[in-house]
Enzyme design. Structure first.
Site, short mmCIF file in Angstrom:
data_model
loop_
_atom_site.label_atom_id
_atom_site.label_comp_id
_atom_site.label_asym_id
_atom_site.label_seq_id
_atom_site.Cartn_x
_atom_site.Cartn_y
_atom_site.Cartn_z
CD GLU A 1 -1.77 -2.40 1.56
OE1 GLU A 1 -0.57 -2.66 1.86
OE2 GLU A 1 -2.67 -3.24 1.66
CG PHE B 1 -10.39 -9.44 11.26
CD1 PHE B 1 -9.15 -9.90 11.70
CD2 PHE B 1 -10.65 -9.45 9.89
CE1 PHE B 1 -8.20 -10.38 10.81
CE2 PHE B 1 -9.70 -9.92 8.99
CZ PHE B 1 -8.48 -10.39 9.45
CD GLN B 2 -7.63 -7.30 7.75
OE1 GLN B 2 -8.46 -7.00 6.89
NE2 GLN B 2 -6.46 -7.86 7.47
CG MET C 1 22.63 11.37 2.71
SD MET C 1 23.70 12.62 1.99
CE MET C 1 22.76 13.15 0.58
CE LYS D 1 -17.54 -6.19 3.32
NZ LYS D 1 -16.97 -7.52 3.59
C1 LIG Z 1 18.72 13.97 1.34
C2 LIG Z 1 18.02 15.26 1.06
C3 LIG Z 1 18.75 16.42 0.83
C4 LIG Z 1 18.14 17.61 0.49
N1 LIG Z 1 18.90 18.69 0.17
C5 LIG Z 1 18.31 19.78 -0.38
C6 LIG Z 1 19.07 20.85 -0.93
O1 LIG Z 1 20.30 20.84 -0.92
N2 LIG Z 1 18.41 21.88 -1.50
C7 LIG Z 1 17.05 21.92 -1.56
O2 LIG Z 1 16.49 22.86 -2.15
N3 LIG Z 1 16.31 20.95 -1.02
C8 LIG Z 1 16.91 19.87 -0.46
N4 LIG Z 1 16.12 18.86 0.02
C9 LIG Z 1 14.65 19.01 0.00
C10 LIG Z 1 14.14 19.77 1.21
O3 LIG Z 1 14.07 18.91 2.31
C11 LIG Z 1 12.74 20.37 0.93
O4 LIG Z 1 11.85 19.36 0.55
C12 LIG Z 1 12.73 21.39 -0.17
O5 LIG Z 1 13.81 22.28 -0.04
C13 LIG Z 1 11.44 22.17 -0.14
O6 LIG Z 1 11.23 22.80 -1.36
P1 LIG Z 1 10.34 24.11 -1.49
O7 LIG Z 1 10.81 25.14 -0.54
O8 LIG Z 1 10.30 24.43 -2.92
O9 LIG Z 1 8.93 23.75 -0.88
P2 LIG Z 1 7.77 22.70 -1.19
O10 LIG Z 1 7.86 21.64 -0.17
O11 LIG Z 1 7.65 22.31 -2.60
O12 LIG Z 1 6.57 23.63 -0.75
C14 LIG Z 1 5.94 24.46 -1.64
C15 LIG Z 1 5.64 25.82 -1.04
O13 LIG Z 1 4.87 26.53 -2.02
C16 LIG Z 1 3.60 26.82 -1.51
N5 LIG Z 1 2.60 26.62 -2.58
C17 LIG Z 1 1.94 25.49 -2.91
N6 LIG Z 1 1.13 25.70 -3.95
C18 LIG Z 1 1.29 27.00 -4.29
C19 LIG Z 1 0.71 27.82 -5.29
N7 LIG Z 1 -0.20 27.35 -6.16
N8 LIG Z 1 1.11 29.11 -5.36
C20 LIG Z 1 2.02 29.62 -4.47
N9 LIG Z 1 2.58 28.88 -3.51
C21 LIG Z 1 2.22 27.59 -3.42
C22 LIG Z 1 3.37 25.92 -0.34
O14 LIG Z 1 2.47 26.52 0.56
C23 LIG Z 1 4.79 25.76 0.22
O15 LIG Z 1 5.11 26.82 1.08
C24 LIG Z 1 16.72 17.67 0.41
C25 LIG Z 1 15.99 16.52 0.68
C26 LIG Z 1 16.61 15.32 0.98
C27 LIG Z 1 15.78 14.11 1.21
C1 LIG Z 2 12.62 5.13 4.91
C2 LIG Z 2 13.91 5.77 5.23
N1 LIG Z 2 14.73 5.22 6.16
C3 LIG Z 2 15.92 5.79 6.44
C4 LIG Z 2 16.33 6.93 5.82
C5 LIG Z 2 17.67 7.59 6.16
N2 LIG Z 2 18.55 7.59 4.98
C6 LIG Z 2 18.69 8.66 4.18
S1 LIG Z 2 19.68 8.37 2.87
C7 LIG Z 2 19.97 6.79 3.36
C8 LIG Z 2 20.85 5.88 2.56
C9 LIG Z 2 20.39 5.66 1.17
O1 LIG Z 2 21.23 4.72 0.58
P1 LIG Z 2 21.15 4.42 -0.98
O2 LIG Z 2 19.75 4.21 -1.37
O3 LIG Z 2 22.10 3.33 -1.31
O4 LIG Z 2 21.61 5.78 -1.61
P2 LIG Z 2 23.06 6.46 -1.67
O5 LIG Z 2 23.08 7.51 -0.60
O6 LIG Z 2 24.08 5.40 -1.44
O7 LIG Z 2 23.13 7.05 -3.03
C10 LIG Z 2 19.28 6.51 4.55
C11 LIG Z 2 19.35 5.24 5.27
C12 LIG Z 2 15.43 7.49 4.88
N3 LIG Z 2 15.70 8.63 4.22
N4 LIG Z 2 14.25 6.87 4.58
#
Ligand SMILES: Cc1cc2nc3c(=O)[nH]c(=O)nc-3n(C[C@H](O)[C@H](O)[C@H](O)COP(=O)(O)OP(=O)(O)OC[C@H]3O[C@@H](n4cnc5c(N)ncnc54)[C@H](O)[C@@H]3O)c2cc1C
Ligand SMILES: Cc1ncc(C[n+]2csc(CCOP(=O)(O)OP(=O)(O)O)c2C)c(N)n1
Ligand SMILES: [Mg+2]
Lengths: 589, 166
Positions: A55, A117-118, A486, A167
């Site tokens: 899911e 159940f469930q 990472m 249901k």
């Molecule tokens: C491992 C990892 C590393 C990351 N490193 C980075 C990084 O280096 N740089 C980076 O940028 N991000 C990074 N992120 C992502 C980060 O965590 C955020 O998800 C991201 O920066 C959010 O993007 P955003 O500010 O565009 O907002 P979003 O989460 O896309 O939010 C959208 C915003 O726009 C608003 N909005 C929605 N609809 C509308 C509309 N129609 N008109 C006007 N406003 C609207 C919402 O209210 C909200 O405030 C990383 C994520 C991971 C998992």
């Molecule tokens: C569901 C979930 N569990 C744990 C994490 C923490 N986490 C972030 S990156 C990462 C490793 C990812 O490894 P891989 O998919 O091999 O990517 P790589 O960084 O090696 O490119 C983990 C464990 C997460 N982001 N999501």
């Protein structure tokens, strides 16, 4: 006519309501509580049901479908474990503002609260991870609730909505109520059109800037493809530089001269320094996430900040701004362009030229440089080659979470919105593959690639069975570094190289694994065979798993360590000793 | 930034789960609730009014209001503390068990505070006292030395002064 004669069952009503909402596909998994709905689905051929294998994957698939089309993604799961399995996906959709309607089965109303159940308290569990949720207690409310749920999911700041369906409600009979259009919700009315005075004020600030920058995010994707066109037009009119968040990639063409690349923790040197030194920041549809701001007290200290957002709760949440414009990004941009044209403001070209000169110096730092040798494939190189082969094709990219995700953001170029699906806010490993299935369902002839890590892909690998069943030619491009890269990178930089539990022992043979599911498996470890492998992958019109063995210890740079300021960026492996991470930074995620 | 106390009125649909939504928002985002009252106020339109007293820095208070307003069944959010003069009332039931001089003194103070006796036994009283929270608190404090055994408080309800509705 008595209601019994004309009336339909709740399940049939539901299907009718979905069709009226122009739903084409439902991603789901059956179970006892939703059997009446599966029965109704069986009797019709307007709605297509895609049977996933978990899911969570149903929700991610619906997210991929939604984000690549702008439509609402629809999920159907059973009560109890079906609903709880969907929770990660719902949370993911909430964090990234993805419109989803998730139908969950529930035990019959007279058993609710009995530990039947469930049974699970689905509305209780999903209250904090949905934009809104409903428990339908009477069949008479069903159609209205469904139409309302679609309205709530797609309007304002989009998000996931759960409808919990006991249901007995699905089996009771009632007349169908068609949706009222346009919908006028009694309490939920997001502000779409901006206050014209605020737009005027914004233009004044923007026109007077000497060191401006646009900072554009996922909100522009949410606002629809037209908003990206307007953004591009406006940025061109001003001649100002622009950076995108991870979620905003594609809202401004990456190949454009005015584009500085992604900003933030793994953003470019030029984007982050421009954010630090700017005097006017124009945030459109981005939420000052901590991956962007780094150390808050050092975040762009000298700038006046404008924030355009449809959600007032995004404004002044993390960063105090000087001017807030509440409204839909598309509408606001349209107004901004109109006012700009009417006023023909004189921008300070001399200052702007100096600003660009400074930016160009930062660009010369070439912060994404890496060294490819003859022996091992660098992950960055694999992505550059991948981009080379797909750039002229109709393609969509999804990712898992980790280093590979960041490299994909840095090295693949996005010219249009809706082409890039990634889990930003929640950072859900296992997002990319099911999301790619949803994208492929929506765009059957396009090239859909999940850029994956070998650890992440294991989190929803069972979906190989789904792509086999529906012959979805999704490509899984694994950058296999045999590490949770990472995690390993943080351990190397912040935890003294103690690689606790981040090595991926006992990995499967991905080629054989693919074959076991009826997909095609390819493997590549020599840099000079990479092009061939990629071409082969593209040519095969079936699901393909490509196991690209890359450098195991490559790190992702630039990097702003948690809690550090924008100027404290680590640019490469030699940078680390000079800048120890503060204690304050260590507690941050 | 210093934290200050705000009284916020929220008009909501009176539907199952609405209170959980509001309370969950506060606990989930780490805001504190100093007082919360809720009851249906418009049976025809099926609306309830929630009065919340919370404390926070101006930025946090702004967030709280925006977050409340974002909930789908919320119709209106008003910060009575910043939107001009308003009145706050609270009701408490205060049980005192004592005899002799203490009993007489309790009754005398109740009179001063215009608290009503709503239950009386030979050795106990239940008083009903209304007023702003300070008054209620003062009364309860005084009863502590006079045989206080039980207190029930409603929490604060509030309304703006003048003719305008919420
Ligand atoms: C491992 C990892 C590393 C990351 N490193 C980075 C990084 O280096 N740089 C980076 O940028 N991000 C990074 N992120 C992502 C980060 O965590 C955020 O998800 C991201 O920066 C959010 O993007 P955003 O500010 O565009 O907002 P979003 O989460 O896309 O939010 C959208 C915003 O726009 C608003 N909005 C929605 N609809 C509308 C509309 N129609 N008109 C006007 N406003 C609207 C919402 O209210 C909200 O405030 C990383 C994520 C991971 C998992
Ligand atoms: C569901 C979930 N569990 C744990 C994490 C923490 N986490 C972030 S990156 C990462 C490793 C990812 O490894 P891989 O998919 O091999 O990517 P790589 O960084 O090696 O490119 C983990 C464990 C997460 N982001 N999501
Ligand atoms: Mg890995």
């Amino acid at each position: 006519m008595k209601p019994e004669e004309s009336a339909t069952t709740g399940a049939d009503l539901l299907v009718k309501a979905l069709i009226d909402e122009e739903v084409e596909v439902v991603f789901g998994y059956p179970g006892g509580a939703v059997l009446p709905i599966y029965d109704s689905l069986f009797k019709q051929n307007r709605l297509r049901h895609i049977l996933v294998r978990h899911e969570q994957a149903a929700v991610h698939a619906a997210e991929g479908y939604a984000r690549s089309t702008g439509k609402v993604g629809v999920v159907l799961v059973t009560s109890g474990p079906g609903a709880t399995n969907a929770v990660t996906g719902l949370t993911d959709a909430l964090m990234d503002s993805v419109p989803i309607v998730c139908l969950t089965g529930q035990v019959p109303t007279h058993l609710i609260g009995n530990d039947a159940f469930q049974e699970a308290d689905t509305t209780g569990i999903t209250r904090p991870c949905t934009k809104h949720n409903y428990l339908v207690k009477a069949v008479g409310d069903l159609a209205r609730v469904v139409h309302e749920a679609f309205y709530v999911a797609r309007s304002g700041r989009p998000g996931p909505v759960v409808i919990d369906l006991p249901k007995d409600v699905l089996m009771n009979k009632h007349d169908y109520v068609a949706p009222k259009k346009p919908v006028q919700h009694k309490s939920y009315r997001p502000q779409v059109k901006p206050d014209p005075k605020k737009v005027e004020e914004a233009i004044e600030l923007i026109a007077g800037a000497k060191r401006p920058i646009f900072y554009a995010g996922g909100g522009i994707v949410n606002a629809g493809p037209k908003a990206s066109k307007l953004l591009t037009q406006f940025v061109h009119m001003t001649g100002y530089p622009i950076t995108n968040t991870l979620m905003g990639l594609g809202t401004f063409p990456a190949s454009d001269k005015q584009f500085l690349g992604m900003l933030g923790m793994h953003g470019t040197y030029e984007a982050n320094l421009a954010m630090y030194h700017c005097d006017v920041m124009i945030n459109i549809g981005a939420r000052f996430d901590d991956r962007i701001t780094g150390k808050l007290t050092e975040f762009s200290p000298k700038s006046k900040k404008i924030h355009v957002d449809i959600d007032p709760s995004s404004i002044n949440k993390n960063v105090r701004v000087d001017l807030a414009v509440v409204g839909d990004a598309g509408h606001v941009l349209e107004e901004m362009i109109r006012v700009w044209k009417a006023r023909q403001p004189k921008v300070d070209h001399k200052a702007l030229k100096a600003w660009w000169a400074e930016i160009d110096k930062w660009r010369e730092r070439n912060c994404l440089a890496y060294k490819q040798d003859k022996e091992t494939i660098k992950p960055q190189y694999a992505l550059e080659r991948l981009y080379h082969h797909i750039k002229d094709r109709d393609h969509y990219i999804t990712t898992e979470v980790g280093q590979h995700q960041m490299w994909a953001a840095q090295f693949l170029k996005f010219e249009q919105p809706n082409r890039w699906m990634t889990s930003g806010g929640l950072g859900t490993m296992g997002y990319g593959f099911p999301s790619a299935m949803g994208v492929q369902i929506a765009h059957p002839d396009a090239l859909v690639i999940d850029v994956a890590g070998e650890a992440s892909i294991m989190m929803n690998i069972q979906e190989l069975s789904t792509v086999a069943q529906y012959r979805l030619p999704v490509k899984i491009f694994i950058l296999n570094n045999q590490y949770m890269g990472m995690v390993r990178q943080w351990q190397e930089l912040l935890h003294g190289g103690r690689y606790s539990e981040s090595y991926m022992e006992s990995l499967p043979d991905f080629v054989k694994l693919a074959e076991a599911f009826g997909a095609v498996g390819l493997r590549c470890h020599e840099p000079d065979k990479l092009d061939d492998t990629i071409q082969q992958m593209i040519a095969i019109k079936k699901p393909v798993v490509v196991d690209v063995l890359v450098d195991k210890t490559e790190n992702c740079f630039p990097m702003i360590p948690s809690g550090a300021a924008h100027y404290d960026m680590l640019l490469g492996p030699d940078d680390r000793a000079a800048k120890p991470v503060s204690e304050e930074g260590m507690v941050l995620v | 930034m210093i934290a200050s106390s705000h009284t916020i009125s929220v008009l909501v649909d009176n539907e199952p789960g609405i209170l959980a939504r509001v309370v969950g928002l506060f606990s989930g985002r780490g805001y504190n609730i100093e007082s919360l009252t809720v009851a249906e106020t418009d049976a025809k339109e099926n609306l309830s009014r929630i009065t919340i007293v919370t404390a926070g820095t101006p930025m946090v208070i702004e967030q709280i209001k925006a977050q409340l307003d974002r909930l789908v069944p919320v119709h209106k959010v008003r910060d009575l503390t910043v939107e001009g003069p308003h009145i706050e009332r609270e009701l408490a039931l205060v049980k005192v068990k004592s005899s002799g001089d203490k009993r007489v003194e309790a009754l005398r103070l109740a009179d001063v505070f215009r608290a009503k006796v709503i239950d009386a036994k030979m050795d106990s009283f239940v008083f009903e006292v209304t007023g702003n929270s300070d008054k209620v608190q003062t009364f309860i404090g005084l009863m502590e030395g006079l045989g206080l055994v039980d207190v029930g408080r409603t929490g604060i309800v509030a309304m703006s002064r003048g003719g305008d509705a919420l």
